[in-house]
Design an enzyme around this catalytic site. Structure first.
Site, PDB file in Angstrom:
ATOM      1  N   ASN A  10       0.522   8.247   8.347  1.00 53.18           N
ATOM      2  CA  ASN A  10       0.986   7.883   7.019  1.00 53.18           C
ATOM      3  C   ASN A  10       0.898   9.170   6.198  1.00 53.18           C
ATOM      4  O   ASN A  10      -0.192   9.731   6.061  1.00 53.18           O
ATOM      5  CB  ASN A  10       0.042   6.788   6.485  1.00 53.18           C
ATOM      6  CG  ASN A  10       0.082   6.620   4.987  1.00 53.18           C
ATOM      7  OD1 ASN A  10       1.042   6.998   4.334  1.00 53.18           O
ATOM      8  ND2 ASN A  10      -0.988   6.046   4.438  1.00 53.18           N
ATOM      9  N   LYS A  12       1.247   9.516   3.116  1.00 52.20           N
ATOM     10  CA  LYS A  12       0.813   9.228   1.743  1.00 52.20           C
ATOM     11  C   LYS A  12       1.794   9.871   0.751  1.00 52.20           C
ATOM     12  O   LYS A  12       2.993   9.926   1.036  1.00 52.20           O
ATOM     13  CB  LYS A  12      -0.637   9.689   1.526  1.00 52.20           C
ATOM     14  CG  LYS A  12      -1.583   9.084   2.570  1.00 52.20           C
ATOM     15  CD  LYS A  12      -3.031   9.205   2.230  1.00 52.20           C
ATOM     16  CE  LYS A  12      -3.855   8.586   3.363  1.00 52.20           C
ATOM     17  NZ  LYS A  12      -5.280   8.576   3.097  1.00 52.20           N
ATOM     18  N   HIS A  96      -2.543  -0.853   2.901  1.00 52.81           N
ATOM     19  CA  HIS A  96      -3.399   0.330   3.082  1.00 52.81           C
ATOM     20  C   HIS A  96      -4.499   0.304   2.019  1.00 52.81           C
ATOM     21  O   HIS A  96      -4.297  -0.185   0.897  1.00 52.81           O
ATOM     22  CB  HIS A  96      -2.570   1.614   2.973  1.00 52.81           C
ATOM     23  CG  HIS A  96      -3.381   2.850   3.228  1.00 52.81           C
ATOM     24  ND1 HIS A  96      -4.095   3.475   2.236  1.00 52.81           N
ATOM     25  CD2 HIS A  96      -3.636   3.540   4.365  1.00 52.81           C
ATOM     26  CE1 HIS A  96      -4.741   4.517   2.761  1.00 52.81           C
ATOM     27  NE2 HIS A  96      -4.480   4.572   4.044  1.00 52.81           N
ATOM     28  N   GLU A 166      -8.988   0.356   9.291  1.00 51.29           N
ATOM     29  CA  GLU A 166      -9.338   1.605   8.621  1.00 51.29           C
ATOM     30  C   GLU A 166     -10.461   1.318   7.624  1.00 51.29           C
ATOM     31  O   GLU A 166     -10.191   0.873   6.494  1.00 51.29           O
ATOM     32  CB  GLU A 166      -8.128   2.177   7.878  1.00 51.29           C
ATOM     33  CG  GLU A 166      -6.946   2.483   8.781  1.00 51.29           C
ATOM     34  CD  GLU A 166      -5.966   3.425   8.106  1.00 51.29           C
ATOM     35  OE1 GLU A 166      -5.930   4.599   8.481  1.00 51.29           O
ATOM     36  OE2 GLU A 166      -5.257   2.997   7.192  1.00 51.29           O
ATOM     37  N   GLY A 172     -10.223   9.692   4.272  1.00 51.51           N
ATOM     38  CA  GLY A 172     -10.043  10.795   3.319  1.00 51.51           C
ATOM     39  C   GLY A 172     -11.160  11.829   3.317  1.00 51.51           C
ATOM     40  O   GLY A 172     -12.106  11.761   4.101  1.00 51.51           O
TER      41      GLY A 172
END
Ligand code: PGA
Length: 258
Positions: A10, A12, A96, A166, A172
């Site tokens: 992804n 983002k 997400h 996740e 992150g």
């Protein structure tokens, strides 16, 4: 490759249209020799990059990071299933952690989006995960079960469902990578829930792991029995890095041909 295994990223809100096109072209060129990746490698860029990326990608599957549930309507700023279908997107990422926790998306929103995604023939990539507080309070299994059961209420074709676990605390820069043993235990619980919802074929729904996946932990995660793919963020955002990560898994993980 013995085991069918998914690799995806992804992007983002990091790459512009031209940056995404360049990234996807480079990733396709780098991975060209891995023929059995076809259908098992996907990239999820920003909406604005979908059209040009679709036009330039031959093997990589394309996903959208979000989608509204209505076909059209008074929803300024939203993107509908029909718009994504016209481009040729085939995966819709739903729920997400940043959508849930930063943008305030609820289980009820995700339920409607999942229904729309399935109705339009997309593959729904349902993202689930517990917060650190929920983990510390011993609520992980209950939270994940709720997130799955509320999103998958319909009699959906299971081949159109993927799940990505996740943990919010693992995602992150600030994320703490999860321990493989913990991931295996949680993926086992997720699979039990999927089996309860779809007794016939719940076990065929792939469950991917994501959250600080990197070059060091990709092989231990890929080797877990209940992990069917890796959903990678930062370590995939340079094409060379993603290609290297994929090769590492394929050459070192059990169940993969060398
Ligand atoms: P990360 O992102 O790999 O950079 O932690 C994962 C994600 O948010 O999907």
């Amino acid at each position: 490759m013995g085991k069918k295994f998914l690799f995806g990223t992804n992007l983002k809100m990091y790459k512009t249209n031209s940056q995404t096109v360049a990234y996807v072209q480079q990733l396709e060129a780098l991975t060209a020799d891995m023929k059995d990746l076809d259908g098992n490698l996907f990239v999820i860029p920003s909406y604005t990059a979908l059209s040009d990326t679709k036009a330039c990608s031959k093997r990589i599957r394309l996903g959208a990071q979000n989608m509204h549930w209505a076909d059209c309507g008074k929803f300024t700023g939203e993107i509908s299933p029909l718009m994504l279908k016209e481009i040729g997107v085939d995966i819709i990422e739903l729920g997400h952690s940043e959508r849930r926790h930063v943008m305030g998306e609820t289980d009820a929103d995700i339920e409607k989006k999942a229904a729309a995604a399935i109705r339009h023939g997309f593959t729904a990539l349902l993202c689930i995960g517990e917060t650190k507080e929920e983990k510390d309070a011993g609520q992980t299994a209950a939270v994940l079960s709720r997130q799955i059961r509320s999103a998958l209420k319909g009699d959906y074709p299971t081949e159109k469902i993927w799940v990505a676990y996740e943990p919010v605390w693992a995602i992150g820069e600030e994320g703490i990578p999860a321990e493989p043993a913990y991931v295996e235990q949680v993926h086992g619980q997720i699979k039990e829930v999927l089996q309860e919802i779809y007794p016939e074929c719940g076990d065929t729904i792939p469950v991917l792991y994501g959250g600080s996946v990197n070059h060091e932990n990709c092989v231990p995660f890929a080797n877990l029995k209940h992990v069917d793919g890796l959903f990678v963020g930062r370590s995939a955002w340079e094409a060379e890095s993603f290609d290297q990560l994929i090769r590492k898994v394929r050459s070192a993980a059990l169940g993969f041909e060398r």
